[in-house]
Motif scaffolding. Structure first.
Motif, short mmCIF file in Angstrom:
data_model
loop_
_atom_site.label_atom_id
_atom_site.label_comp_id
_atom_site.label_asym_id
_atom_site.label_seq_id
_atom_site.Cartn_x
_atom_site.Cartn_y
_atom_site.Cartn_z
N ARG A 1 1.78 1.57 6.28
CA ARG A 1 0.83 2.35 5.47
C ARG A 1 1.59 3.21 4.46
NH1 ARG A 1 -1.39 2.94 11.08
NH2 ARG A 1 -2.43 0.93 11.28
N VAL A 2 0.82 3.88 3.58
CA VAL A 2 1.46 4.57 2.45
C VAL A 2 1.51 6.09 2.60
CG1 VAL A 2 0.84 2.73 0.85
CG2 VAL A 2 -0.70 4.68 1.10
N GLY A 3 0.77 6.66 3.53
CA GLY A 3 0.72 8.13 3.61
C GLY A 3 -0.44 8.66 2.78
N ASP A 4 -0.86 9.90 3.12
CA ASP A 4 -2.11 10.44 2.56
C ASP A 4 -2.08 10.57 1.04
OD1 ASP A 4 -3.05 10.57 5.10
OD2 ASP A 4 -2.75 12.74 5.33
N ASP A 5 -0.97 11.07 0.48
CA ASP A 5 -0.98 11.32 -0.97
C ASP A 5 -1.08 10.03 -1.76
OD1 ASP A 5 1.71 10.70 -0.19
OD2 ASP A 5 2.42 11.47 -2.10
N LEU A 6 -0.37 9.00 -1.31
CA LEU A 6 -0.41 7.73 -2.04
C LEU A 6 -1.72 6.98 -1.76
CD1 LEU A 6 3.31 6.65 -1.66
CD2 LEU A 6 2.18 7.64 -3.66
N ASP B 1 -0.85 -5.30 -2.87
CA ASP B 1 -2.14 -5.56 -2.21
C ASP B 1 -1.97 -5.68 -0.70
OD1 ASP B 1 -3.33 -5.67 -4.71
OD2 ASP B 1 -3.29 -7.87 -4.80
N ALA B 2 -0.85 -6.26 -0.25
CA ALA B 2 -0.63 -6.46 1.18
C ALA B 2 0.84 -6.21 1.50
CB ALA B 2 -1.01 -7.88 1.59
N VAL B 3 1.09 -5.72 2.72
CA VAL B 3 2.45 -5.43 3.18
C VAL B 3 2.60 -6.03 4.57
CG1 VAL B 3 4.13 -3.63 3.67
CG2 VAL B 3 2.44 -3.26 1.89
N MET C 1 -6.87 5.27 -4.11
CA MET C 1 -8.34 5.36 -4.16
C MET C 1 -8.80 5.81 -5.54
SD MET C 1 -9.81 6.49 -0.49
CE MET C 1 -8.74 7.87 -0.18
N ALA C 2 -8.04 6.75 -6.14
CA ALA C 2 -8.40 7.22 -7.48
C ALA C 2 -8.31 6.08 -8.49
CB ALA C 2 -7.48 8.38 -7.89
N GLU C 3 -7.50 5.08 -8.18
CA GLU C 3 -7.37 3.91 -9.06
C GLU C 3 -8.38 2.82 -8.70
OE1 GLU C 3 -2.49 4.50 -9.45
OE2 GLU C 3 -3.32 2.86 -8.23
N GLY C 4 -9.28 3.14 -7.75
CA GLY C 4 -10.30 2.17 -7.35
C GLY C 4 -9.80 1.11 -6.40
N ARG C 5 -8.69 1.40 -5.71
CA ARG C 5 -8.13 0.44 -4.76
C ARG C 5 -8.31 0.96 -3.34
NH1 ARG C 5 -2.34 0.68 -6.39
NH2 ARG C 5 -2.02 -1.33 -5.44
N PRO C 6 -8.22 0.09 -2.34
CA PRO C 6 -8.31 0.57 -0.96
C PRO C 6 -7.16 1.54 -0.67
CG PRO C 6 -8.07 -1.84 -1.03
CD PRO C 6 -7.98 -1.35 -2.44
N PRO C 7 -7.37 2.51 0.23
CA PRO C 7 -6.33 3.52 0.44
C PRO C 7 -5.00 2.94 0.89
CG PRO C 7 -8.16 3.75 2.03
CD PRO C 7 -8.60 2.79 0.98
N ASN C 8 -5.03 1.93 1.71
CA ASN C 8 -3.79 1.30 2.17
C ASN C 8 -3.80 -0.18 1.85
OD1 ASN C 8 -1.84 3.06 3.83
ND2 ASN C 8 -3.88 3.73 4.50
N PRO C 9 -2.62 -0.76 1.65
CA PRO C 9 -2.57 -2.21 1.49
C PRO C 9 -3.03 -2.90 2.77
CG PRO C 9 -0.42 -1.19 1.05
CD PRO C 9 -1.29 -0.13 1.61
N PHE D 1 -2.02 -1.48 15.03
CA PHE D 1 -3.34 -2.04 15.31
C PHE D 1 -4.44 -0.97 15.29
CE2 PHE D 1 -0.42 -5.15 17.02
CZ PHE D 1 -0.96 -6.34 16.58
N ALA D 2 -4.06 0.28 15.10
CA ALA D 2 -5.05 1.36 15.18
C ALA D 2 -5.49 1.88 13.82
CB ALA D 2 -4.46 2.51 16.00
N GLY D 3 -5.00 1.28 12.73
CA GLY D 3 -5.34 1.82 11.41
C GLY D 3 -6.69 1.34 10.90
N ASP D 4 -7.11 1.90 9.78
CA ASP D 4 -8.40 1.55 9.17
C ASP D 4 -8.28 0.41 8.16
OD1 ASP D 4 -9.69 3.56 10.53
OD2 ASP D 4 -9.31 5.04 8.95
N GLU D 5 -7.07 0.10 7.72
CA GLU D 5 -6.90 -0.92 6.68
C GLU D 5 -7.18 -2.31 7.25
OE1 GLU D 5 -4.52 0.48 8.29
OE2 GLU D 5 -3.12 -1.08 8.87
#
Ligand SMILES: NC(=O)c1ccc[n+]([C@@H]2O[C@H](COP(=O)([O-])OP(=O)(O)OC[C@H]3O[C@@H](n4cnc5c(N)ncnc54)[C@H](OP(=O)(O)O)[C@@H]3O)[C@@H](O)[C@H]2O)c1
Length: 257
Positions: A95-100, A78-80, A105-113, A131-135
């Motif tokens: 962050r995890v990268g686009d594929d992960l 959930d958090a890193v 998201m397909a599992e209904g979770r936010p794209p990044n922790p 500090f520039a990410g969307d998470e």
């Protein structure tokens, strides 16, 4: 962009040769959730002689496969987070990268922790890419830290102590819905979690290097001595993967063990 598949052998349990790293990690999940606090794992890479820094950074200790593995671990949490010393030394990228992200998201979770950086008394550079990410991001600071504002998108959490107590940090994260927390070092913040008995799992990559330096080890010596100096915290080996000359180990530490 996704790395080309990295080949691994699973040495323990259920030995199997020549899997892709993603296959070998397909069933990975952090150890059972806890009701009292988020489950905590640390993920570190070291040389054979146990050093967690090469020329002042972790860069160069692990392979490209290890970098993929880091993302696979992150994707399950959930958090890193990282300590501010790592942010100051090298910047952090949690962050995890686009594929992960797509898989999450397909599992209904936010794209990044959720991202977490933990500082104490000293100033924190807030112009890095973290500090520039969307998470969602939390910048945790000690009571007297000079920082008064965090950049937009980052919530500033000020602890009541000079340095945020790990249990307090976990309680803050739990209040915000975090049930699992992956701590990616460095050695001093790892030590603070160990000191409070708050490490449930260790993911340890051993790169095939000898350094012979006095660089930091994966858990720094505790100021004033370790409560585990005479009665070590015993872990159990959960799994071992081999990629070329590198080992990926997973240990679990049971409550009170
Ligand atoms: N090999 C690996 O896998 C790996 C992973 C991560 C980092 N690293 C390397 O490790 C080095 C950085 O490690 P580090 O140990 O210097 O820094 P760190 O563990 O990342 O951060 C230490 C900082 O955390 C803050 N902190 C907040 N609460 C604390 C508490 N309760 N106890 C202790 N510190 C607390 C303090 O900030 P204040 O100074 O504000 O008080 C302290 O200086 C870098 O060279 C980095 O490249 C290696």
């Amino acid at each position: 962009m996704t790395d080309a598949p990295h080949r691994v052998d699973r040495l323990w349990p259920d030995p199997a040769l020549d899997l892709t790293l993603d296959e070998a990690m397909a069933a990975f999940a952090p150890s059972a959730r806890r009701v009292d606090r988020p489950v905590v794992a640390i993920n570190m890479v070291s040389s054979i002689d146990g050093r967690a820094q090469l020329s002042g950074s972790a860069e160069g200790l692990g392979s490209r496969a290890d970098r993929r593995l880091m993302r696979l671990y992150r994707a399950a949490f959930d958090a890193v987070g990282s300590g501010a010393g790592t942010l100051r030394a090298t910047g952090v990228w949690l962050r995890v990268g686009d594929d992960l992200a797509a898989r999450r998201m397909a599992e209904g979770r936010p794209p990044n922790p959720t991202g977490v950086v933990i500082a104490g008394t000293e100033s924190v550079p807030t112009d890095g890419q973290w500090f520039a990410g969307d998470e969602p991001r939390f910048l945790v600071v000690g009571r007297e830290n000079p920082l008064t504002d965090a950049p937009p998108g980052t919530e500033l959490l000020r602890a009541p102590d000079e340095r945020p107590a790990p249990a307090w940090v976990l309680a803050q994260l739990a209040q915000r819905g975090v049930r699992s927390f992956l701590l990616e070092g460095g050695p001093h913040i790892n030590a603070s979690f160990l000191e409070e008995g708050l490490i449930d799992e260790v993911y340890w990559t051993i790169g095939a290097h000898l350094l012979g330096t006095d660089a930091l080890t994966m858990i720094a010596a505790m100021p004033g001595g370790s409560r585990y100096a005479d009665e070590p915290r015993r872990g159990r080996l959960v799994s071992v993967l081999r990629h070329e000359d590198e080992l990926f180990l997973r240990y679990r530490f049971d409550a009170g063990g």
